[in-house]
Design an enzyme around this catalytic site. Structure first.
Site, PDB file in Angstrom:
ATOM      1  N   ASP A 191       0.931  -1.350  -0.065  1.00  4.70           N
ATOM      2  CA  ASP A 191       0.004   0.117  -0.036  1.00  4.70           C
ATOM      3  C   ASP A 191       0.966   1.221  -0.077  1.00  4.70           C
ATOM      4  O   ASP A 191       1.790   1.473   0.885  1.00  4.70           O
ATOM      5  CB  ASP A 191      -0.915  -0.038   1.386  1.00  4.70           C
ATOM      6  CG  ASP A 191      -1.958   0.940   1.189  1.00  4.70           C
ATOM      7  OD1 ASP A 191      -1.934   2.060   0.605  1.00  4.70           O
ATOM      8  OD2 ASP A 191      -2.996   0.716   1.838  1.00  4.70           O
ATOM      9  N   ASN A 236      -6.004  13.816 -10.626  1.00  2.00           N
ATOM     10  CA  ASN A 236      -6.630  14.296 -11.677  1.00  2.00           C
ATOM     11  C   ASN A 236      -6.250  15.896 -11.603  1.00  2.00           C
ATOM     12  O   ASN A 236      -5.916  16.313 -10.679  1.00  2.00           O
ATOM     13  CB  ASN A 236      -8.135  13.668 -11.808  1.00  2.00           C
ATOM     14  CG  ASN A 236      -8.858  14.430 -10.577  1.00  2.00           C
ATOM     15  OD1 ASN A 236      -8.766  15.671 -10.285  1.00  2.00           O
ATOM     16  ND2 ASN A 236      -9.546  13.399  -9.880  1.00  2.00           N
ATOM     17  N   GLY A 288      -9.411   5.351  -6.436  1.00  2.00           N
ATOM     18  CA  GLY A 288      -8.210   4.634  -6.513  1.00  2.00           C
ATOM     19  C   GLY A 288      -7.143   5.189  -5.389  1.00  2.00           C
ATOM     20  O   GLY A 288      -7.295   5.554  -4.235  1.00  2.00           O
ATOM     21  N   VAL A 289      -5.951   5.386  -6.009  1.00  2.00           N
ATOM     22  CA  VAL A 289      -4.829   5.731  -5.037  1.00  2.00           C
ATOM     23  C   VAL A 289      -5.138   7.101  -4.444  1.00  2.00           C
ATOM     24  O   VAL A 289      -4.438   7.738  -3.430  1.00  2.00           O
ATOM     25  CB  VAL A 289      -3.472   5.423  -5.836  1.00  2.00           C
ATOM     26  CG1 VAL A 289      -3.251   6.599  -6.836  1.00  2.00           C
ATOM     27  CG2 VAL A 289      -2.386   5.301  -4.950  1.00  2.00           C
ATOM     28  N   ASP A 290      -5.573   8.091  -5.282  1.00  3.18           N
ATOM     29  CA  ASP A 290      -5.907   9.229  -5.009  1.00  3.18           C
ATOM     30  C   ASP A 290      -6.766   9.252  -3.751  1.00  3.18           C
ATOM     31  O   ASP A 290      -6.358  10.369  -2.567  1.00  3.18           O
ATOM     32  CB  ASP A 290      -6.565  10.201  -5.937  1.00  3.18           C
ATOM     33  CG  ASP A 290      -6.599  11.723  -5.906  1.00  3.18           C
ATOM     34  OD1 ASP A 290      -6.037  12.219  -4.971  1.00  3.18           O
ATOM     35  OD2 ASP A 290      -7.014  12.184  -6.982  1.00  3.18           O
ATOM     36  N   SER A 348      -1.765   5.999 -13.809  1.00  2.06           N
ATOM     37  CA  SER A 348      -2.376   5.971 -15.236  1.00  2.06           C
ATOM     38  C   SER A 348      -2.810   4.272 -15.470  1.00  2.06           C
ATOM     39  O   SER A 348      -3.491   4.338 -16.666  1.00  2.06           O
ATOM     40  CB  SER A 348      -1.676   6.439 -16.472  1.00  2.06           C
ATOM     41  OG  SER A 348      -1.901   7.800 -16.513  1.00  2.06           O
ATOM     42  N   THR A 349      -2.601   3.540 -14.575  1.00  2.00           N
ATOM     43  CA  THR A 349      -2.952   1.878 -14.965  1.00  2.00           C
ATOM     44  C   THR A 349      -4.232   1.594 -14.293  1.00  2.00           C
ATOM     45  O   THR A 349      -4.589   0.465 -14.338  1.00  2.00           O
ATOM     46  CB  THR A 349      -1.897   1.396 -14.526  1.00  2.00           C
ATOM     47  OG1 THR A 349      -1.761   1.305 -13.074  1.00  2.00           O
ATOM     48  CG2 THR A 349      -0.442   1.475 -15.084  1.00  2.00           C
ATOM     49  N   GLY A 350      -4.935   2.536 -13.674  1.00  2.00           N
ATOM     50  CA  GLY A 350      -6.111   2.154 -13.145  1.00  2.00           C
ATOM     51  C   GLY A 350      -7.393   2.845 -13.809  1.00  2.00           C
ATOM     52  O   GLY A 350      -7.557   2.369 -15.049  1.00  2.00           O
ATOM     53  N   TYR A 403      -7.467   5.403 -15.468  1.00  2.00           N
ATOM     54  CA  TYR A 403      -6.718   6.015 -16.669  1.00  2.00           C
ATOM     55  C   TYR A 403      -6.678   5.016 -17.914  1.00  2.00           C
ATOM     56  O   TYR A 403      -6.014   5.055 -18.886  1.00  2.00           O
ATOM     57  CB  TYR A 403      -5.630   6.990 -16.611  1.00  2.00           C
ATOM     58  CG  TYR A 403      -6.189   8.274 -15.708  1.00  2.00           C
ATOM     59  CD1 TYR A 403      -7.783   8.438 -15.683  1.00  2.00           C
ATOM     60  CD2 TYR A 403      -5.096   9.396 -15.734  1.00  2.00           C
ATOM     61  CE1 TYR A 403      -8.070   9.767 -15.112  1.00  2.00           C
ATOM     62  CE2 TYR A 403      -5.694  10.628 -15.095  1.00  2.00           C
ATOM     63  CZ  TYR A 403      -7.086  10.918 -14.820  1.00  2.00           C
ATOM     64  OH  TYR A 403      -7.543  11.891 -14.426  1.00  2.00           O
TER      65      TYR A 403
HETATM   66  P1  ADP Z   1      -5.005   6.548 -12.679  1.00  2.00           P
HETATM   67  O1  ADP Z   1      -6.306   7.469 -12.572  1.00  2.00           O
HETATM   68  O2  ADP Z   1      -3.864   7.469 -12.730  1.00  2.00           O
HETATM   69  O3  ADP Z   1      -5.088   5.303 -13.518  1.00  2.00           O
HETATM   70  P2  ADP Z   1      -5.795   4.944 -10.219  1.00  2.00           P
HETATM   71  O4  ADP Z   1      -5.531   5.650  -8.786  1.00  2.00           O
HETATM   72  O5  ADP Z   1      -6.914   4.660 -10.666  1.00  2.00           O
HETATM   73  O6  ADP Z   1      -4.826   6.047 -11.079  1.00  2.00           O
HETATM   74  O7  ADP Z   1      -4.874   3.693 -10.418  1.00  2.00           O
HETATM   75  C1  ADP Z   1      -3.240   3.706 -10.462  1.00  2.00           C
HETATM   76  C2  ADP Z   1      -2.679   2.732  -9.784  1.00  2.00           C
HETATM   77  O8  ADP Z   1      -2.589   2.478  -8.281  1.00  2.00           O
HETATM   78  C3  ADP Z   1      -3.755   1.220 -10.161  1.00  2.00           C
HETATM   79  O9  ADP Z   1      -2.504   0.161 -10.621  1.00  2.00           O
HETATM   80  C4  ADP Z   1      -4.213   0.679  -8.746  1.00  2.00           C
HETATM   81  O10 ADP Z   1      -4.502  -0.666  -8.652  1.00  2.00           O
HETATM   82  C5  ADP Z   1      -3.231   1.319  -7.693  1.00  2.00           C
HETATM   83  N1  ADP Z   1      -3.518   1.532  -6.496  1.00  2.00           N
HETATM   84  C6  ADP Z   1      -4.919   1.800  -5.940  1.00  2.00           C
HETATM   85  N2  ADP Z   1      -4.580   2.091  -4.709  1.00  2.00           N
HETATM   86  C7  ADP Z   1      -3.557   1.932  -4.166  1.00  2.00           C
HETATM   87  C8  ADP Z   1      -2.617   1.943  -2.999  1.00  2.00           C
HETATM   88  N3  ADP Z   1      -3.397   2.128  -1.877  1.00  2.00           N
HETATM   89  N4  ADP Z   1      -1.388   1.751  -3.009  1.00  2.00           N
HETATM   90  C9  ADP Z   1      -0.802   1.374  -4.240  1.00  2.00           C
HETATM   91  N5  ADP Z   1      -1.430   1.436  -5.328  1.00  2.00           N
HETATM   92  C10 ADP Z   1      -2.753   1.558  -5.598  1.00  2.00           C
END
Ligand code: ADP
Length: 190
Positions: free
Chosen positions: A18, A32, A40-42, A132-134, A136
């Site tokens: 994490d 964004n 997601g991670v944001d 960008s792998t989630g 996006y």
């Molecule tokens: P984006 O909009 O740039 O694609 P996302 O947050 O949707 O961003 O996804 C980016 C990546 O972060 C994805 O591979 C997702 O699986 C991953 N992710 C989501 N939450 C976490 C976390 N707490 N720690 C690490 N990676 C995460």
């Protein structure tokens, strides 16, 4: 799970875990352009950091299109309750099949911009998500190769940044980064 590879002026580490738990100087947010949080991670970063992070983001200037940070760029704030000094909010590209080359160039650029910003803030260690792998939708294998090549190229020259960690949430994303890391050729020393 973790592994690493040394490049000219620093080490790249891969960790499955994490992002918000990392003890590094700077945590990179896959944000964004509004910088007002998201999924997601944001969302995970804002929840863990607490309200001061959002308040700091809100202070950043907004352009005519409502953006605090255009695609490919980044902005630096404090890190609230996180165990880091800074959050570097980076806006990766939404993957576009029709202009894959432009998507790739922007993904490379955002990694280079983050590393430059980290060095400007005298950071030694930086932890990235797979930008960008989630939501996006950037294909993971391609994104891993682009991100890791950008970091290798950045580490060709010395800066304060000597540890770059990619924190992958799932085993399949970790494997994609591990495969890409071992496949990247070393830069030939001049
Ligand atoms: P984006 O909009 O740039 O694609 P996302 O947050 O949707 O961003 O996804 C980016 C990546 O972060 C994805 O591979 C997702 O699986 C991953 N992710 C989501 N939450 C976490 C976390 N707490 N720690 C690490 N990676 C995460």
């Amino acid at each position: 799970m973790s592994e690493s590879r040394d490049f000219a002026h620093g080490r790249v580490e891969l960790v499955q875990g994490d992002l918000v738990e990392q003890q590094v100087d700077a945590i990179v947010n896959a944000a964004n352009s509004s910088l007002l949080g998201g999924g997601g991670v944001d969302g995970a970063i804002h929840r863990a950091a607490g309200g001061t992070l959002l308040a700091e983001c809100q202070q950043l200037p907004v352009d005519g299109q409502g953006r605090r940070c255009p695609t490919g760029e980044c902005r630096v704030t404090g890190a609230g309750n996180l165990q880091a000094r800074y959050v570097i909010h980076a806006v990766g590209p939404v993957y576009n099949h029709g202009s894959a080359e432009q998507s790739a160039a922007l993904l490379r650029q955002v990694h280079l911009n983050v590393l430059q910003a980290a060095a400007q803030h005298d950071c030694q260690s930086v932890a990235f998500p797979a930008i960008s792998t989630g939501a996006y939708r950037f294909p993971i294998d391609e994104a891993a190769a682009i991100a890791l090549t950008a970091v290798r190229d950045y580490l060709a020259l010395p800066s304060s940044v000597t540890l770059v960690r990619f924190v992958l949430f799932s085993a399949d994303r970790y494997q994609a980064f591990a495969q890409a890391l071992s496949a990247i050729p070393a830069l030939e020393l001049e």
